[in-house]
Write a protein that holds these residues in place. Structure first.
Motif, mmCIF file in Angstrom:
data_model
loop_
_atom_site.group_PDB
_atom_site.id
_atom_site.type_symbol
_atom_site.label_atom_id
_atom_site.label_comp_id
_atom_site.label_asym_id
_atom_site.label_seq_id
_atom_site.Cartn_x
_atom_site.Cartn_y
_atom_site.Cartn_z
ATOM 1 N N GLU B 5 0.839 -1.198 0.000
ATOM 2 C CA GLU B 5 0.000 0.000 0.000
ATOM 3 C C GLU B 5 0.872 1.244 0.000
ATOM 4 O O GLU B 5 1.598 1.500 0.945
ATOM 5 C CB GLU B 5 -0.903 -0.008 1.238
ATOM 6 C CG GLU B 5 -1.936 -1.134 1.216
ATOM 7 C CD GLU B 5 -2.581 -1.353 2.576
ATOM 8 O OE1 GLU B 5 -3.463 -0.581 2.942
ATOM 9 O OE2 GLU B 5 -2.164 -2.296 3.275
ATOM 10 N N HIS B 6 0.801 1.977 -1.095
ATOM 11 C CA HIS B 6 1.472 3.280 -1.242
ATOM 12 C C HIS B 6 2.947 3.227 -0.862
ATOM 13 O O HIS B 6 3.430 4.027 -0.068
ATOM 14 C CB HIS B 6 0.752 4.340 -0.410
ATOM 15 C CG HIS B 6 -0.715 4.386 -0.682
ATOM 16 N ND1 HIS B 6 -1.223 4.836 -1.884
ATOM 17 C CD2 HIS B 6 -1.782 3.988 0.049
ATOM 18 C CE1 HIS B 6 -2.543 4.735 -1.854
ATOM 19 N NE2 HIS B 6 -2.911 4.212 -0.708
ATOM 20 N N SER B 8 6.860 3.756 -1.312
ATOM 21 C CA SER B 8 7.787 4.635 -2.026
ATOM 22 C C SER B 8 9.215 4.310 -1.618
ATOM 23 O O SER B 8 9.467 3.917 -0.488
ATOM 24 C CB SER B 8 7.500 6.107 -1.708
ATOM 25 O OG SER B 8 6.255 6.462 -2.225
ATOM 26 N N SER B 23 7.286 4.892 -6.698
ATOM 27 C CA SER B 23 6.559 6.034 -6.167
ATOM 28 C C SER B 23 5.090 5.673 -5.979
ATOM 29 O O SER B 23 4.413 5.263 -6.921
ATOM 30 C CB SER B 23 6.722 7.237 -7.098
ATOM 31 O OG SER B 23 6.223 6.931 -8.376
ATOM 32 N N ASP B 24 4.650 5.782 -4.738
ATOM 33 C CA ASP B 24 3.254 5.535 -4.375
ATOM 34 C C ASP B 24 2.735 4.257 -5.028
ATOM 35 O O ASP B 24 1.714 4.248 -5.705
ATOM 36 C CB ASP B 24 2.408 6.742 -4.775
ATOM 37 C CG ASP B 24 1.059 6.714 -4.060
ATOM 38 O OD1 ASP B 24 1.002 6.137 -2.966
ATOM 39 O OD2 ASP B 24 0.088 7.230 -4.616
ATOM 40 N N SER B 26 1.157 0.651 -5.309
ATOM 41 C CA SER B 26 0.211 -0.232 -4.622
ATOM 42 C C SER B 26 -0.054 -1.462 -5.471
ATOM 43 O O SER B 26 -0.161 -1.370 -6.693
ATOM 44 C CB SER B 26 -1.104 0.494 -4.352
ATOM 45 O OG SER B 26 -0.898 1.533 -3.428
ATOM 46 N N SER B 60 8.132 4.907 2.707
ATOM 47 C CA SER B 60 6.772 5.079 3.223
ATOM 48 C C SER B 60 5.922 3.924 2.723
ATOM 49 O O SER B 60 6.331 3.174 1.849
ATOM 50 C CB SER B 60 6.194 6.419 2.750
ATOM 51 O OG SER B 60 6.143 6.429 1.335
ATOM 52 N N GLY B 61 4.746 3.800 3.273
ATOM 53 C CA GLY B 61 3.831 2.755 2.839
ATOM 54 C C GLY B 61 3.842 1.556 3.762
ATOM 55 O O GLY B 61 4.573 1.523 4.761
ATOM 56 N N GLY B 223 6.071 2.801 -11.225
ATOM 57 C CA GLY B 223 4.641 2.574 -10.992
ATOM 58 C C GLY B 223 4.134 1.489 -11.927
ATOM 59 O O GLY B 223 4.858 1.002 -12.794
#
Lengths: 304, 261
Positions: B5-6, B8, B23-24, B26, B60-61, B223
């Motif tokens: 989930e999300h 980065s 990047s971001d 999912s 993150s994520g 992505g």
């Protein structure tokens, strides 16, 4: 006289073989050059002497090994948890141990065990009156080397032992087997330093004295022995290689004893071991470079 | 089963070489799914695997495997559920140890102080026989002396001898000669089928990306550019893939390592 010299060399070789086996574990198996060996060797000698002088010769061996485990644990901790380079971690601990060792001897730089009951005096009493009574030091050393060798070889074949060997081979592969390489490094260094300390403890007890410089240069001597052993047994299984390491330690001491016979002064020992280590480590590289040098020389001649 | 989930990840953050690898990002993978992943160099394929396997922690994520949050679990802990095979056959095995010693470490049978037993050897021999590489009679051979194909087959065995929940294949046949690659690939298929493994496979072969598995992802600039499965995927050919890529990214798929055939 010569026989006497040989016997002393054999004794010393066997006692140092324990340190060689320790480096066999850390340097050859774990691929960590543990430079705390000198300090740890003295640590084992000091702790062993202090406990023996307090009247517990049997306990002194265990105490020395426990001290070695602690020292190895600190080296491992600095490497695995604090991100220190493994060489630096060893050097730092080695330096620190100098103070620790003097502190353990109560501020003195020497302890005398002339009238102390030690493992060696125990064996001497045991063999009193038999034909072997003169060889008590040699026999004691031999028994300990055989015990250590067996224990080490059995250990290296366990799952934990395999993981330690794999850590020196390919740490990613260890992680893939869901084993933490930091854990195996720690166990390996603790075990290796326990052997080094035992080695120091036994040497001090056989010489009935310990001084702060007992272990200095030990890492080079043990490495030299290990490399001599490696040249003897370059191929073959774990048992052959470990036996090679022990043989290397004995051969090193025999060569040294012979050199002493030929009136080499005793203080040359460390230079000799340095030269042996440097040569053993440099030769494989030089051998690969030799064809290139030859070609280059031929090339230059062709041009001239 | 696996849920990102999300996520980065940026490398060399704050320097001139700053590179946003994911990047971001999912992604959700169901149990038993077999996902093939394609993308140009630098699209983030290997970074994705590194993030899942725990080679680094993400910036993150959140990552969950079977409902368990593994975002900050170290690599060796994740290895209990995640098996991984790299392109380089040298990475998955220990060259200085024998075949049986490598297998014993991977098989995790017995306690820390257990030795290799006769039963273990028989078990290893049986497993090695299934590889059909003539390794079953060479238990004592040093792994460093084996060929790349043999080592990769052994790596496959080591990664699946205790069946993982998730298998990550990072172009694991790319460094092998075509014949060996085919053999290792078919072994992989068998292992996945027999153990009903969930699997993610990076490949540079567009055709096998469509032939193998049940779902195909195309990565682009950290992505997911395209995610096809089911009926839609069945009718697709390599040319459809290329066209879709061009339409979605506004650029031609330019990659010297990508095999179109």
């Amino acid at each position: 006289m010569l026989l006497n010299l040989m016997q002393t060399a054999l004794e010393l070789g066997l006692l140092c073989a324990l340190t060689t086996l320790a480096l066999f574990l850390s340097y050859k198996m774990l691929n960590v050059c543990d430079l705390s060996t000198d300090g740890c060797f003295t640590l084992g000698a000091v702790v062993g002497a202090v406990v023996a002088i307090a009247g517990h010769p049997g306990l002194s061996l265990l105490a020395a090994m426990a001290a070695g485990v602690c020292s190895g644990f600190v080296v491992a901790l600095l490497q695995t948890r604090c991100g220190l380079n493994s060489l630096l971690a060893g050097i730092i601990v080695n330096t620190g141990l100098y103070s620790v060792n003097i502190a353990l001897m109560g501020g003195a730089s020497m302890l005398n065990m002339n009238k102390t009951e030690t493992v060696f005096s125990f064996v001497k009493d045991l063999l009193e009156g038999t034909v072997l009574s003169e060889q008590y030091r040699l026999l004691t050393a031999l028994v300990f080397v055989l015990l250590a060798l067996t224990a080490l070889l059995l250990f290296l074949r366990t799952r934990l032992g395999l993981a330690i060997r794999a850590t020196g081979n390919n740490p990613d592969c260890v992680r893939a087997s869901s084993i933490n390489p930091s854990f195996t490094t720690t166990v390996g260094l603790c075990a290796s330093n326990a052997l080094t300390a035992l080695s120091g403890c036994l040497l001090a007890q056989s010489q009935k004295a310990v001084d702060i410089n007992l272990g200095s240069g030990m890492v080079t001597i043990a490495l030299a022995a290990l490399l001599i052993g490696g040249t003897l047994v370059s191929k073959g299984g774990m048992t052959a290689r470990a036996l090679g390491a022990v043989a290397g330690a004995i051969i090193f001491r025999l060569i040294y004893a012979l050199a002493l016979r030929l009136h080499m002064p005793a203080f040359m020992l460390k230079l000799v071991s340095s030269v042996i280590v440097a040569l053993c480590l440099a030769l494989p590289y030089i051998r690969t470079q030799l064809p290139l040098w030859k070609r280059r020389r031929a090339h230059r001649k062709g041009e001239a | 089963m696996l849920k990102l989930e999300h996520i980065s990840k940026t490398f060399n953050s704050g320097t001139q070489n700053e590179k946003c690898a994911l990047s971001d990002f999912s992604l959700s993978v169901e149990a038993g799914e077999y996902v093939t992943i394609i993308g140009a160099n630098g699209a983030g394929k290997s970074t994705l695997f590194n993030a899942i396997a725990g080679s680094f922690f993400t910036d993150s994520g959140k990552i969950t495997l079977d409902g368990k949050d593994i975002t900050f679990a170290p690599a060796h802990e994740r290895a209990r559920e995640i098996g991984r095979i790299f392109q380089d056959p040298m990475l998955g095995t220990c060259p200085g140890m024998s075949i049986e010693e490598n297998l014993a470490m991977a098989a995790k049978r017995g306690g820390w102080f257990s030795h290799i037993t006769r039963a273990d050897r028989e078990f290893f021999r049986e497993k090695l026989r299934a590889l059909d590489m003539g390794l079953e009679n060479r238990l004592d051979a040093q792994v460093g002396l084996l060929s790349g194909g043999q080592r990769q087959a052994l790596t496959l065995l080591m990664a699946t001898i205790v069946p993982p929940r998730l298998l990550l294949l990072d172009e694991h046949t790319a460094a092998l000669d075509p014949g060996t690659a085919e053999k290792v690939l078919s072994l992989t298929e068998t292992v996945i089928r027999e153990n009903r493994l969930t699997c993610l496979m990076i490949t540079h072969n567009m055709q096998s990306a469509l032939d193998l598995g049940s779902r195909t992802l195309m990565l682009h600039q950290g992505g997911i550019l395209m995610d096809v499965s089911g009926e839609e995927r069945k009718g697709m050919g390599v040319s459809d893939l290329l066209e879709r890529f061009r339409a979605l990214s506004g650029a031609a798929l330019d990659n010297d390592r990508m095999l179109l055939g």
